[in-house]
Design a protein around this motif. Structure first.
Motif, PDB file in Angstrom:
ATOM      1  N   LEU A   6      24.933  47.382  31.324  1.00 53.73           N
ATOM      2  CA  LEU A   6      25.712  47.745  30.148  1.00 53.73           C
ATOM      3  C   LEU A   6      25.090  47.146  28.906  1.00 53.73           C
ATOM      4  CD1 LEU A   6      28.319  49.226  29.338  1.00 53.73           C
ATOM      5  CD2 LEU A   6      29.495  47.039  29.462  1.00 53.73           C
ATOM      6  N   LEU A   7      25.031  47.928  27.841  1.00 54.05           N
ATOM      7  CA  LEU A   7      24.480  47.450  26.588  1.00 54.05           C
ATOM      8  C   LEU A   7      25.371  46.361  26.007  1.00 54.05           C
ATOM      9  CD1 LEU A   7      23.499  50.849  24.954  1.00 54.05           C
ATOM     10  CD2 LEU A   7      22.033  49.245  26.160  1.00 54.05           C
ATOM     11  N   PRO A  27      36.085  45.619  27.847  1.00 53.97           N
ATOM     12  CA  PRO A  27      35.100  46.542  28.417  1.00 53.97           C
ATOM     13  C   PRO A  27      34.176  45.867  29.424  1.00 53.97           C
ATOM     14  CG  PRO A  27      35.281  46.876  26.054  1.00 53.97           C
ATOM     15  CD  PRO A  27      36.081  45.651  26.370  1.00 53.97           C
ATOM     16  N   GLU A  28      33.790  44.614  29.141  1.00 48.09           N
ATOM     17  CA  GLU A  28      32.905  43.903  30.067  1.00 48.09           C
ATOM     18  C   GLU A  28      33.568  43.699  31.420  1.00 48.09           C
ATOM     19  OE1 GLU A  28      33.752  42.909  27.039  1.00 48.09           O
ATOM     20  OE2 GLU A  28      32.091  41.937  25.961  1.00 48.09           O
ATOM     21  N   GLU A  29      34.856  43.325  31.391  1.00 46.90           N
ATOM     22  CA  GLU A  29      35.580  43.094  32.643  1.00 46.90           C
ATOM     23  C   GLU A  29      35.758  44.391  33.420  1.00 46.90           C
ATOM     24  OE1 GLU A  29      38.400  39.305  31.337  1.00 46.90           O
ATOM     25  OE2 GLU A  29      39.040  41.360  30.916  1.00 46.90           O
ATOM     26  N   ALA A  30      36.105  45.464  32.710  1.00 46.86           N
ATOM     27  CA  ALA A  30      36.286  46.753  33.378  1.00 46.86           C
ATOM     28  C   ALA A  30      34.982  47.224  33.998  1.00 46.86           C
ATOM     29  CB  ALA A  30      36.806  47.789  32.378  1.00 46.86           C
ATOM     30  N   PHE A  31      33.878  47.052  33.272  1.00 49.60           N
ATOM     31  CA  PHE A  31      32.581  47.483  33.781  1.00 49.60           C
ATOM     32  C   PHE A  31      32.172  46.674  35.007  1.00 49.60           C
ATOM     33  CE2 PHE A  31      27.989  47.734  33.993  1.00 49.60           C
ATOM     34  CZ  PHE A  31      27.734  49.066  33.712  1.00 49.60           C
ATOM     35  N   SER A  32      32.378  45.356  34.947  1.00 52.48           N
ATOM     36  CA  SER A  32      32.008  44.492  36.065  1.00 52.48           C
ATOM     37  C   SER A  32      32.833  44.815  37.307  1.00 52.48           C
ATOM     38  CB  SER A  32      32.198  43.026  35.666  1.00 52.48           C
ATOM     39  OG  SER A  32      31.895  42.164  36.742  1.00 52.48           O
ATOM     40  N   GLU A  33      34.135  45.023  37.123  1.00 53.62           N
ATOM     41  CA  GLU A  33      34.989  45.354  38.261  1.00 53.62           C
ATOM     42  C   GLU A  33      34.630  46.730  38.825  1.00 53.62           C
ATOM     43  OE1 GLU A  33      39.752  45.707  39.416  1.00 53.62           O
ATOM     44  OE2 GLU A  33      39.141  45.003  37.423  1.00 53.62           O
ATOM     45  N   ALA A  34      34.308  47.668  37.937  1.00 56.96           N
ATOM     46  CA  ALA A  34      33.909  49.003  38.388  1.00 56.96           C
ATOM     47  C   ALA A  34      32.643  48.928  39.230  1.00 56.96           C
ATOM     48  CB  ALA A  34      33.690  49.915  37.185  1.00 56.96           C
ATOM     49  N   ALA A  35      31.685  48.097  38.805  1.00 58.16           N
ATOM     50  CA  ALA A  35      30.435  47.954  39.559  1.00 58.16           C
ATOM     51  C   ALA A  35      30.705  47.408  40.962  1.00 58.16           C
ATOM     52  CB  ALA A  35      29.476  47.044  38.804  1.00 58.16           C
ATOM     53  N   MET A  36      31.646  46.473  41.077  1.00 58.75           N
ATOM     54  CA  MET A  36      31.977  45.921  42.396  1.00 58.75           C
ATOM     55  C   MET A  36      32.598  46.992  43.288  1.00 58.75           C
ATOM     56  SD  MET A  36      33.303  42.015  41.726  1.00 58.75           S
ATOM     57  CE  MET A  36      34.595  42.464  40.576  1.00 58.75           C
ATOM     58  N   ALA A  46      36.215  52.919  41.156  1.00 59.36           N
ATOM     59  CA  ALA A  46      35.108  52.696  40.223  1.00 59.36           C
ATOM     60  C   ALA A  46      35.150  53.706  39.081  1.00 59.36           C
ATOM     61  CB  ALA A  46      33.777  52.790  40.963  1.00 59.36           C
ATOM     62  N   ALA A  47      35.418  54.971  39.414  1.00 60.78           N
ATOM     63  CA  ALA A  47      35.458  56.011  38.384  1.00 60.78           C
ATOM     64  C   ALA A  47      36.556  55.731  37.362  1.00 60.78           C
ATOM     65  CB  ALA A  47      35.667  57.374  39.033  1.00 60.78           C
ATOM     66  N   ALA A  48      37.722  55.274  37.827  1.00 58.46           N
ATOM     67  CA  ALA A  48      38.828  54.990  36.910  1.00 58.46           C
ATOM     68  C   ALA A  48      38.454  53.888  35.926  1.00 58.46           C
ATOM     69  CB  ALA A  48      40.072  54.608  37.703  1.00 58.46           C
ATOM     70  N   LEU A  49      37.763  52.856  36.410  1.00 63.88           N
ATOM     71  CA  LEU A  49      37.388  51.746  35.539  1.00 63.88           C
ATOM     72  C   LEU A  49      36.217  52.112  34.629  1.00 63.88           C
ATOM     73  CD1 LEU A  49      37.850  48.904  38.137  1.00 63.88           C
ATOM     74  CD2 LEU A  49      39.074  49.097  35.966  1.00 63.88           C
ATOM     75  N   TYR A  50      35.267  52.892  35.144  1.00 62.66           N
ATOM     76  CA  TYR A  50      34.179  53.347  34.279  1.00 62.66           C
ATOM     77  C   TYR A  50      34.719  54.266  33.177  1.00 62.66           C
ATOM     78  CZ  TYR A  50      30.381  51.528  37.205  1.00 62.66           C
ATOM     79  OH  TYR A  50      29.506  50.713  37.877  1.00 62.66           O
ATOM     80  N   ILE A  57      34.035  52.164  24.678  1.00 61.93           N
ATOM     81  CA  ILE A  57      32.718  52.123  24.026  1.00 61.93           C
ATOM     82  C   ILE A  57      32.042  53.478  24.238  1.00 61.93           C
ATOM     83  CG2 ILE A  57      32.236  49.655  23.929  1.00 61.93           C
ATOM     84  CD1 ILE A  57      30.953  49.879  26.678  1.00 61.93           C
ATOM     85  N   SER A  58      32.510  54.463  23.502  1.00 63.60           N
ATOM     86  CA  SER A  58      32.065  55.840  23.712  1.00 63.60           C
ATOM     87  C   SER A  58      30.603  56.060  23.357  1.00 63.60           C
ATOM     88  CB  SER A  58      32.938  56.796  22.894  1.00 63.60           C
ATOM     89  OG  SER A  58      32.863  56.478  21.512  1.00 63.60           O
ATOM     90  N   ASP A  59      29.983  55.111  22.626  1.00 61.04           N
ATOM     91  CA  ASP A  59      28.577  55.270  22.267  1.00 61.04           C
ATOM     92  C   ASP A  59      27.645  54.561  23.244  1.00 61.04           C
ATOM     93  OD1 ASP A  59      29.326  52.713  21.588  1.00 61.04           O
ATOM     94  OD2 ASP A  59      28.285  52.691  19.652  1.00 61.04           O
ATOM     95  N   SER A  60      28.151  54.154  24.404  1.00 55.76           N
ATOM     96  CA  SER A  60      27.322  53.493  25.412  1.00 55.76           C
ATOM     97  C   SER A  60      26.859  54.502  26.461  1.00 55.76           C
ATOM     98  CB  SER A  60      28.105  52.371  26.105  1.00 55.76           C
ATOM     99  OG  SER A  60      27.408  51.924  27.255  1.00 55.76           O
ATOM    100  N   PRO A  61      25.563  54.822  26.512  1.00 55.89           N
ATOM    101  CA  PRO A  61      25.090  55.745  27.549  1.00 55.89           C
ATOM    102  C   PRO A  61      25.285  55.187  28.950  1.00 55.89           C
ATOM    103  CG  PRO A  61      23.240  54.770  26.360  1.00 55.89           C
ATOM    104  CD  PRO A  61      24.473  54.390  25.618  1.00 55.89           C
ATOM    105  N   SER A  62      25.227  53.860  29.107  1.00 55.25           N
ATOM    106  CA  SER A  62      25.408  53.246  30.423  1.00 55.25           C
ATOM    107  C   SER A  62      26.791  53.526  30.985  1.00 55.25           C
ATOM    108  CB  SER A  62      25.191  51.732  30.332  1.00 55.25           C
ATOM    109  OG  SER A  62      23.909  51.424  29.883  1.00 55.25           O
ATOM    110  N   ALA A  63      27.809  53.436  30.126  1.00 57.08           N
ATOM    111  CA  ALA A  63      29.177  53.671  30.585  1.00 57.08           C
ATOM    112  C   ALA A  63      29.343  55.107  31.074  1.00 57.08           C
ATOM    113  CB  ALA A  63      30.159  53.364  29.459  1.00 57.08           C
ATOM    114  N   HIS A  64      28.839  56.068  30.309  1.00 60.71           N
ATOM    115  CA  HIS A  64      28.965  57.471  30.703  1.00 60.71           C
ATOM    116  C   HIS A  64      28.124  57.781  31.947  1.00 60.71           C
ATOM    117  CE1 HIS A  64      31.304  58.516  27.193  1.00 60.71           C
ATOM    118  NE2 HIS A  64      30.398  57.973  26.402  1.00 60.71           N
ATOM    119  N   TYR A  65      26.938  57.191  32.016  1.00 59.72           N
ATOM    120  CA  TYR A  65      26.059  57.424  33.163  1.00 59.72           C
ATOM    121  C   TYR A  65      26.693  56.924  34.457  1.00 59.72           C
ATOM    122  CZ  TYR A  65      22.090  56.545  36.306  1.00 59.72           C
ATOM    123  OH  TYR A  65      21.250  56.486  37.392  1.00 59.72           O
TER     124      TYR A  65
END
Length: 255
Positions: A6-7, A27-36, A46-50, A57-65
């Protein structure tokens, strides 16, 4: 599938008020939990948290990817179409990322399409899309203002004309190139694109369930919203087949 890092995030959640009983997830916590969840093959969670991360953070390509990766693994009705929509958003933000481009193309092929049109050299297509729309617009304005600055110096400082003449010509050429590039991208881009997120979505001859079904569009197909709208019905065009008709807006996800 590879998970992108994540950026760096600039978004900070606001302090909780005394009345709030549930702490907001960053966002950091949601992303980390989604990755787990993703690594543990719990793709729905994972999809719900991503999705939450991408909304914050709609301008993050990592989140959408990564949302696209999770949705592609869920394999429920609508998940293929929504994964393609997520990959499309990621690609528009980071067109040079090979992982995003590969997964976007992979998902499109499952829907019966390809990212690079048939007959188009891949190298040429990739070069044409190497800059995002935001980057291309930024370069266009940079070259325009540079040309104006050099032009001003050329007018008010006659003794500098020999020195600024060549740089001004180069910058003007770059501005014309980026302006033409932007215009070509805009002309070739699909108007108001959306992704079909319903299996074999029915496209009718008019805006309503009483109109006859003209054809069906498979889930994941890219369509263009061509302007007509009446209630919950939207007029669409399917560029690959040259067809158009009306579809329930719930069957579409705009991108």
């Amino acid at each position: 599938m590879k998970l992108l890092r994540l950026l760096p995030l600039l978004l900070i959640t606001a302090p909780l008020s005394a009345q709030e009983t549930t702490r907001r997830v960053t966002p950091e916590e949601a992303f980390s939990e989604a990755a787990m969840h993703y690594q543990a093959s719990r793709f729905t969670e994972a999809a719900a948290l991503y999705k939450k991360t991408a909304s914050l953070i709609s301008d993050s390509p990592s989140a959408h990817y990564n949302l696209g990766n999770a949705l592609l693994r869920v394999q429920t009705p609508g998940s293929l179409g929504r994964s393609i929509a997520s990959y499309a958003r990621a690609f528009h933000l980071a067109p040079r990322d090979g992982d995003i481009r590969h997964n976007f193309d992979f998902a499109l092929k499952r829907a019966g399409e390809e990212l690079i049109p048939a007959g188009t050299p891949a190298t040429l297509w990739i070069a044409f899309h190497i800059l995002s729309r935001t980057e291309l617009k930024a370069f266009q304005f940079l070259f325009l203002w540079s040309a104006l600055l050099l032009g001003t110096l050329w007018v008010i400082r006659p003794e500098w004309r020999e020195r600024v003449g060549t740089p001004m010509a180069v910058v003007c050429g770059l501005w014309l190139t980026t302006a033409g590039w932007w215009g070509a991208r805009a002309a070739l881009a699909m108007k108001d694109p959306a992704i079909v997120v319903r299996m074999n979505a029915e496209v009718r001859s008019g805006p309503g369930g009483t109109f006859s079904v003209g054809f069906k569009v498979p889930e994941g197909r890219r369509v263009s919203r061509i302007g007509g709208r009446k209630g919950s019905w939207v007029e669409i065009g399917v560029p690959t087949e040259g067809l158009k008709g009306w579809i329930d807006s719930d069957a579409l996800e705009p991108i």
